[in-house]
Design an enzyme around this catalytic site. Structure first.
Site, short mmCIF file in Angstrom:
data_model
loop_
_atom_site.label_atom_id
_atom_site.label_comp_id
_atom_site.label_asym_id
_atom_site.label_seq_id
_atom_site.Cartn_x
_atom_site.Cartn_y
_atom_site.Cartn_z
N LYS A 20 14.44 18.17 28.85
CA LYS A 20 13.73 16.88 28.87
C LYS A 20 12.24 17.19 28.93
O LYS A 20 11.84 18.27 29.39
CB LYS A 20 14.15 16.12 30.13
CG LYS A 20 13.92 14.64 30.06
CD LYS A 20 15.06 13.91 29.37
CE LYS A 20 14.77 12.42 29.27
NZ LYS A 20 15.86 11.65 28.70
N GLY A 65 22.92 -7.31 31.08
CA GLY A 65 21.87 -6.78 30.21
C GLY A 65 22.28 -6.88 28.75
O GLY A 65 23.19 -6.17 28.30
N GLY A 106 20.51 -6.16 25.95
CA GLY A 106 19.49 -5.50 25.13
C GLY A 106 20.15 -4.85 23.92
O GLY A 106 21.18 -5.31 23.41
N VAL A 123 21.90 -2.14 23.51
CA VAL A 123 23.29 -1.71 23.66
C VAL A 123 24.17 -2.87 24.11
O VAL A 123 25.24 -3.11 23.54
CB VAL A 123 23.40 -0.56 24.69
CG1 VAL A 123 24.85 -0.11 24.81
CG2 VAL A 123 22.52 0.62 24.29
P1 NAD Z 1 17.10 -2.57 26.45
O1 NAD Z 1 15.79 -2.47 27.13
O2 NAD Z 1 17.17 -2.89 25.01
O3 NAD Z 1 18.02 -3.66 27.21
C1 NAD Z 1 18.06 -3.82 28.57
C2 NAD Z 1 18.34 -5.29 28.83
O4 NAD Z 1 18.56 -5.48 30.22
C3 NAD Z 1 17.17 -6.21 28.44
O5 NAD Z 1 17.63 -7.28 27.64
C4 NAD Z 1 16.64 -6.69 29.79
O6 NAD Z 1 16.09 -7.99 29.73
C5 NAD Z 1 17.90 -6.67 30.62
N1 NAD Z 1 17.67 -6.61 32.06
C6 NAD Z 1 16.71 -5.96 32.75
N2 NAD Z 1 16.85 -6.18 34.06
C7 NAD Z 1 17.92 -6.96 34.22
C8 NAD Z 1 18.57 -7.53 35.35
N3 NAD Z 1 18.14 -7.33 36.58
N4 NAD Z 1 19.66 -8.30 35.14
C9 NAD Z 1 20.12 -8.53 33.89
N5 NAD Z 1 19.53 -8.03 32.79
C10 NAD Z 1 18.44 -7.26 32.95
O7 NAD Z 1 17.85 -1.20 26.76
P2 NAD Z 1 19.08 -0.56 25.99
O8 NAD Z 1 18.59 0.39 24.98
O9 NAD Z 1 20.04 -1.63 25.61
O10 NAD Z 1 19.72 0.33 27.16
C11 NAD Z 1 20.42 -0.28 28.21
C12 NAD Z 1 20.77 0.79 29.25
O11 NAD Z 1 21.56 1.80 28.64
C13 NAD Z 1 19.56 1.51 29.85
O12 NAD Z 1 19.86 1.85 31.18
C14 NAD Z 1 19.47 2.77 29.01
O13 NAD Z 1 18.84 3.83 29.73
C15 NAD Z 1 20.92 3.08 28.79
N6 NAD Z 1 21.20 3.88 27.59
C16 NAD Z 1 20.80 3.42 26.38
C17 NAD Z 1 21.08 4.19 25.25
C18 NAD Z 1 20.68 3.70 23.88
O14 NAD Z 1 21.18 4.23 22.88
N7 NAD Z 1 19.82 2.70 23.77
C19 NAD Z 1 21.76 5.40 25.36
C20 NAD Z 1 22.19 5.84 26.62
C21 NAD Z 1 21.89 5.05 27.73
#
Ligand code: NAD
Length: 350
Positions: A84, A181, A183, A185
């Protein structure tokens, strides 16, 4: 200008291979690059930009994250080790193309022992700047693309394996599933769950996304602060880390937890509390590896079929993990960690 870059080896913590300080004061670069393990292949893991208060805070974060990547990459069987990078600074105000290019030169100097990609604070445009100076930067637009749909697909497959173990069937029809959440994913996963007939409950701090899910997917909604008051069969955390506190674990009505968020457990004892309440926890680093699988396909130059095959392999490994945990009465997180340690020891011996 290019001569200003220096790489200094710092004393790596016990069990870590290398910790490097990369500095180029002419462009404001101060970064830590950590190689936790290259036993299974070159170290791979994203680059994060964050305003750490000092070097010690940056080292704490980069080492914790690098070790996590070793475990995630091993469980996904990617032929990659764990590493990392963190850049110390405010991504909104301190980031410039020159800084990212200097970071790229630092990565290039490591000669392929570390592959970098986007993480918090670093966009595909930033990575493209780094890639002007190194061939060891991935997650570039036009290459493997957005990893999120792959993460969602991987979590979905693992969730079905978990459902089979916990409920005796992976038929999700009428199963109450709460997605926290929506977002990149979470929304993609919610779509898959809705298509599989689950009774969705969704929550997000952004109302527009929630309304979209209600309209398109027929989901019910709960306020973010009431998640642990809801009746549900499966909890799918896809927002922040640390959501599973001791208090939350005591309240949770779900029998299965399987989501994409990184570092879901607020502490190791939470896994014990959930197990004592007969809640099956699917360790996050095992089930959310779809994104790194997608990135790995770019590193290894593999087609879509390879990504799908690797996703199936995670689901198989999750099945093995759940069987071993059930047969031995140990925590799923302990079994997963043991499986990784066995892979590392086996490879070292070979
Ligand atoms: P993102 O930022 O697109 O989505 C996160 C969502 O969570 C947002 O819509 C945000 O408004 C919401 N959120 C934040 N705080 C909240 C709360 N207290 N209650 C409810 N909703 C809340 O992120 P992402 O890319 O979808 O990733 C989501 C999680 O998965 C993260 O923890 C990330 O580290 C992990 N992750 C993502 C990937 C990837 O491919 N994107 C891979 C491995 C792990």
């Amino acid at each position: 200008m290019q001569m200003a870059l220096t790489l200094t080896d710092l004393t790596a913590p016990h069990d870590f291979e290398r910790l490097v300080l990369a500095e180029d004061i002419s462009v404001g670069l101060r970064a830590m690059i950590c190689l936790h393990s290259t036993v299974l292949g070159p170290a791979a893991g994203g680059c994060r930009m964050w305003p750490y208060t000092d070097d010690a805070a940056a080292i704490h974060d980069v080492t914790r994250l690098a070790r996590g990547m070793t475990y995630k990459n091993a469980m996904a069987d990617l032929g990659l080790g764990g590493g990392k990078a963190v850049i110390i600074g405010d991504a909104r105000t301190d980031k410039t193309p020159e800084l990212m290019q200097a970071f790229g030169r630092a990565v290039q100097t490591l000669a392929g022992s570390y592959w970098t990609a986007e993480d918090v604070g670093i966009s595909t445009t930033d990575m493209a700047h780094a890639a002007q100076e190194t061939r060891f930067a991935v997650g570039l637009s036009g290459a493997s693309g957005d990893p999120s749909p792959w993460t969602a697909e991987g979590v979905f497959r693992c969730l079905k394996v978990g459902a089979r173990h916990v409920f005796g069937t992976d038929d999700l029809r009428e199963r109450r599933v709460l997605v926290q959440g929506l977002g990149h994913v979470g929304l993609s996963l919610a779509e898959k769950l809705a298509a599989a007939g689950a009774r969705l409950i969704v929550t997000d701090i952004h109302q527009a996304t929630v309304q979209d899910a209600v309209g398109r997917l027929g989901a019910a909604v709960c306020a973010p602060e009431t998640v642990f008051d809801q009746q549900m069969d499966i909890f799918v955390p896809c927002a922040l880390g640390g959501v599973l506190t001791q208090q939350a674990a005591g309240l949770l009505t779900a029998r299965l937890v399987c989501g994409a968020a990184n570092n879901q457990l607020a502490g190791d004892p939470v896994a014990e509390t959930m197990a004592a309440r007969e809640i099956t926890y699917m360790p996050d680093y095992v089930v959310n590896a779809g994104g790194i699988i997608s990135v790995a396909s770019e590193i290894h130059g593999r087609p879509d079929a390879w990504r799908l095959e690797r996703l199936s392999a995670i689901a198989d490994r999750v099945d093995q993990m759940l069987r071993r945990a059930r047969d031995s009465g140990r925590l799923t997180s302990q079994v997963a960690d043991e499986m990784v340690r066995a892979m590392l020891t086996g490879r070292r011996a070979a």
